[in-house]
Motif scaffolding. Sequence first.
Motif, mmCIF file in Angstrom:
data_model
loop_
_atom_site.group_PDB
_atom_site.id
_atom_site.type_symbol
_atom_site.label_atom_id
_atom_site.label_comp_id
_atom_site.label_asym_id
_atom_site.label_seq_id
_atom_site.Cartn_x
_atom_site.Cartn_y
_atom_site.Cartn_z
ATOM 1 N N GLY A 181 25.997 39.284 49.091
ATOM 2 C CA GLY A 181 27.180 39.988 48.604
ATOM 3 C C GLY A 181 27.283 41.434 49.065
ATOM 4 O O GLY A 181 26.368 41.983 49.691
ATOM 5 N N GLY B 83 24.256 42.925 36.592
ATOM 6 C CA GLY B 83 24.777 42.563 37.908
ATOM 7 C C GLY B 83 24.388 41.152 38.304
ATOM 8 O O GLY B 83 23.242 40.749 38.178
ATOM 9 N N GLY B 84 25.374 40.419 38.782
ATOM 10 C CA GLY B 84 25.126 39.058 39.260
ATOM 11 C C GLY B 84 25.212 38.008 38.170
ATOM 12 O O GLY B 84 25.237 36.812 38.472
ATOM 13 N N PRO C 116 29.795 42.027 37.085
ATOM 14 C CA PRO C 116 30.295 43.350 37.483
ATOM 15 C C PRO C 116 30.081 43.625 38.969
ATOM 16 O O PRO C 116 29.177 43.069 39.592
ATOM 17 C CB PRO C 116 29.420 44.299 36.662
ATOM 18 C CG PRO C 116 28.121 43.552 36.518
ATOM 19 C CD PRO C 116 28.487 42.100 36.411
ATOM 20 N N LYS D 160 28.295 48.118 37.171
ATOM 21 C CA LYS D 160 26.835 48.068 37.348
ATOM 22 C C LYS D 160 26.413 49.123 38.356
ATOM 23 O O LYS D 160 27.205 49.553 39.206
ATOM 24 C CB LYS D 160 26.374 46.682 37.765
ATOM 25 C CG LYS D 160 27.002 46.154 39.040
ATOM 26 C CD LYS D 160 26.008 45.904 40.124
ATOM 27 C CE LYS D 160 26.630 45.174 41.293
ATOM 28 N NZ LYS D 160 25.964 45.377 42.562
ATOM 29 N N ARG E 254 20.693 34.057 47.766
ATOM 30 C CA ARG E 254 21.201 32.712 48.017
ATOM 31 C C ARG E 254 21.008 32.344 49.486
ATOM 32 O O ARG E 254 21.701 32.868 50.352
ATOM 33 C CB ARG E 254 22.678 32.639 47.587
ATOM 34 C CG ARG E 254 22.845 32.699 46.075
ATOM 35 C CD ARG E 254 24.139 33.311 45.645
ATOM 36 N NE ARG E 254 24.178 34.730 45.958
ATOM 37 C CZ ARG E 254 25.259 35.476 45.842
ATOM 38 N NH1 ARG E 254 26.388 34.942 45.443
ATOM 39 N NH2 ARG E 254 25.209 36.764 46.135
ATOM 40 N N CYS F 16 26.597 34.198 41.335
ATOM 41 C CA CYS F 16 27.250 35.515 41.258
ATOM 42 C C CYS F 16 28.673 35.371 41.783
ATOM 43 O O CYS F 16 28.915 34.581 42.701
ATOM 44 C CB CYS F 16 26.488 36.550 42.093
ATOM 45 S SG CYS F 16 27.369 38.138 42.121
ATOM 46 N N GLN F 17 29.593 36.153 41.202
ATOM 47 C CA GLN F 17 30.997 36.055 41.640
ATOM 48 C C GLN F 17 31.183 36.547 43.069
ATOM 49 O O GLN F 17 32.099 36.127 43.760
ATOM 50 C CB GLN F 17 31.916 36.829 40.682
ATOM 51 C CG GLN F 17 31.935 38.342 40.828
ATOM 52 C CD GLN F 17 30.632 38.987 40.389
ATOM 53 O OE1 GLN F 17 29.925 38.425 39.587
ATOM 54 N NE2 GLN F 17 30.327 40.168 40.925
ATOM 55 N N GLY G 106 27.487 44.287 47.266
ATOM 56 C CA GLY G 106 26.696 45.328 46.584
ATOM 57 C C GLY G 106 25.370 45.552 47.270
ATOM 58 O O GLY G 106 24.969 46.693 47.538
ATOM 59 N N CYS G 107 24.680 44.455 47.587
ATOM 60 C CA CYS G 107 23.389 44.621 48.256
ATOM 61 C C CYS G 107 23.574 44.952 49.735
ATOM 62 O O CYS G 107 22.779 45.693 50.316
ATOM 63 C CB CYS G 107 22.498 43.402 48.039
ATOM 64 S SG CYS G 107 23.240 41.840 48.453
ATOM 65 N N CYS H 78 19.832 41.040 46.928
ATOM 66 C CA CYS H 78 19.675 41.168 45.473
ATOM 67 C C CYS H 78 18.836 40.022 44.907
ATOM 68 O O CYS H 78 18.444 39.117 45.641
ATOM 69 C CB CYS H 78 21.056 41.155 44.845
ATOM 70 S SG CYS H 78 22.057 39.762 45.441
ATOM 71 N N TRP H 79 18.653 40.037 43.588
ATOM 72 C CA TRP H 79 17.926 38.927 42.958
ATOM 73 C C TRP H 79 18.671 37.607 43.162
ATOM 74 O O TRP H 79 18.041 36.552 43.192
ATOM 75 C CB TRP H 79 17.696 39.199 41.464
ATOM 76 C CG TRP H 79 18.951 39.165 40.645
ATOM 77 C CD1 TRP H 79 19.677 40.233 40.207
ATOM 78 C CD2 TRP H 79 19.664 37.997 40.196
ATOM 79 N NE1 TRP H 79 20.791 39.816 39.527
ATOM 80 C CE2 TRP H 79 20.805 38.447 39.500
ATOM 81 C CE3 TRP H 79 19.453 36.632 40.317
ATOM 82 C CZ2 TRP H 79 21.734 37.581 38.934
ATOM 83 C CZ3 TRP H 79 20.379 35.757 39.752
ATOM 84 C CH2 TRP H 79 21.496 36.236 39.061
ATOM 85 N N ALA H 80 20.017 37.684 43.294
ATOM 86 C CA ALA H 80 20.808 36.461 43.521
ATOM 87 C C ALA H 80 20.709 36.121 45.011
ATOM 88 O O ALA H 80 21.691 36.171 45.746
ATOM 89 C CB ALA H 80 22.254 36.677 43.089
ATOM 90 N N GLY I 30 22.054 47.537 44.266
ATOM 91 C CA GLY I 30 21.995 46.239 44.947
ATOM 92 C C GLY I 30 21.520 45.155 44.006
ATOM 93 O O GLY I 30 21.019 44.117 44.436
HETATM 94 S S1 SF4 Z 1 23.898 39.946 42.371
HETATM 95 FE FE1 SF4 Z 1 24.793 41.985 42.561
HETATM 96 S S2 SF4 Z 1 24.384 42.707 44.646
HETATM 97 FE FE2 SF4 Z 1 24.053 40.480 44.550
HETATM 98 S S3 SF4 Z 1 25.960 39.647 45.274
HETATM 99 FE FE3 SF4 Z 1 26.026 39.692 43.032
HETATM 100 S S4 SF4 Z 1 26.993 41.655 42.506
HETATM 101 FE FE4 SF4 Z 1 26.396 41.752 44.654
#
Ligand code: SF4
Length: 502
Positions: free
Chosen positions: A142, A439-440, A391, A416, A278, A62-63, A144-145, A274-276, A186
């Motif tokens: 990140g 997202g992600g 996003p 998102k 890490r 994810c960015q 968002g979450c 989030c699902w990402a 998130g």
């Molecule tokens: S996957 Fe979504 S919530 Fe997680 S870091 Fe990336 S943009 Fe943020």
Amino acid sequence: MQFLTSSLLELITQTSTNLPPDVRAAMAKAAPMETPGTQAGQALEIIAGNVDTAYEGEAAICQDTGMPTFYVHMPPGVSQLVIRKAACEAVAEATRRGKLRPNSVDSLTGKNSGNNLGEETPIFHFEQWEENEIEVKLILKGGGCENTNAQYSVPCELRSLGRADRNLEGVRKCILHAVWQAQGQGCAPGAIGVCIGSDRAHGYALAKTQLLRTLDDMNPNPELANLEARIMEEANRIGVGPMGFGGRVSLIGCKIAAANRLPASFFVSVAYDCWAFRRLGVRLDPASGAITRWLYRDPDRPVEKLAKTEGFPLTGREIVLTTPVSEAAVRALKVGDVVLINGEMYTGRDSVHAYLMKNPPPVDLHGAIIYHCGPVMLKEGEQWFTKAAGPTTSIREEPYQADVIARYGLRGVIGKGGMGAKTLAGMKESGAVYLHAIGGAAQFYAQAVEKVLGVHLLEFGVPEAMWHLQVKNFLTIVTMDAHGNSLHAEVEKATAEALAQL
Ligand code: SF4
């Protein structure tokens, strides 16, 4: 410790680019729960392909590579100062290589340091232990979450759930409320770490350390193990679904700890990831700093592909929009349409929107589409290249978006998590749509960027600048249309009703 910096650089690189096996397994288990072809199913397919692409290209999943947070255990005699210095060097180098996005912003001046170093960043938690090796665990979580974390002081009243009292039933209500409230913002499906008790600050810290547990472990406390299992089952019945599109998978993990509290306080702290997700770790030789073994990984098991198919299969029913977009084309769209965007677009997030409220745009935005995105960009010679470009959470632009659309003639906004009633009304009046990206899925979208045509307002820092992109087949789903319909409002209402039935 001549290898310490390079070992930590490898830890950062692997954490940012290669999802740990337990998270892959949870996502693989989640995929068949959603019906193929639905928005939720498509989101999971794109996510799976994105995870594979990131691994294959050693690129950021994810960015938003988050706030680097190190958990270090070390034997007596090992210097914290040495580890801190090496970790900071590794963080700066990982940023220079595009494995981390420059994410450290001075809270008073708004200036981005450009290398992820600054006051209190990265974050370190040091502890001594009696083992001989050094252990370093890293979480990249990140914004968002992080913004969907929640803390409850019970007793309290919760929408759809009623009163949460100072007992496990009250705790259960708080956790379910947190999952519901996060909706897709998130980047659901998410995993949560929870702390029951402690004080406000330490409760949040302990909730986050629960994210260091593997998603498939078993809580040694049977009462908490039962609660974790129950939350998993109930949260996935609410129907938030991937990206908040509605669906059966809202949560891929729930980990709960309990800590003593003051008699007067009873906090329930929820750290949403989030699902990402890490998180990785290493054991290091205390003399050389070399990696002796990886944590969370089975060295005998190769990394398995997550995606079942190559690429994202298009159906032919997608609607193609070429920028600049006409009002008629936008008004013809409706919630649920899958849209492929070709042509030019501009990124713009918090700083750009604040700027546009007071200043004219540096470019003509009539018929344009703005992408809520803070990409990872690297400059090679005079040319910028997009390394990651998913996003960001759109709701932060809610106070500005309708005005920016009306004032400058925008026809679309990509982001998102959806936006609120003010933006929805503004879109109806001005003739614009909200296009949801996954997202992600930073590698999936980076591949859709053919060229970086230029950049404006770079003084805001790389993530906040206004990037001018040329894109091809940039895939989005209309979730708010110009007729006043919002998938997000619908899902929020339906899930609130489902929450009340639990
Ligand atoms: S996957 Fe979504 S919530 Fe997680 S870091 Fe990336 S943009 Fe943020």
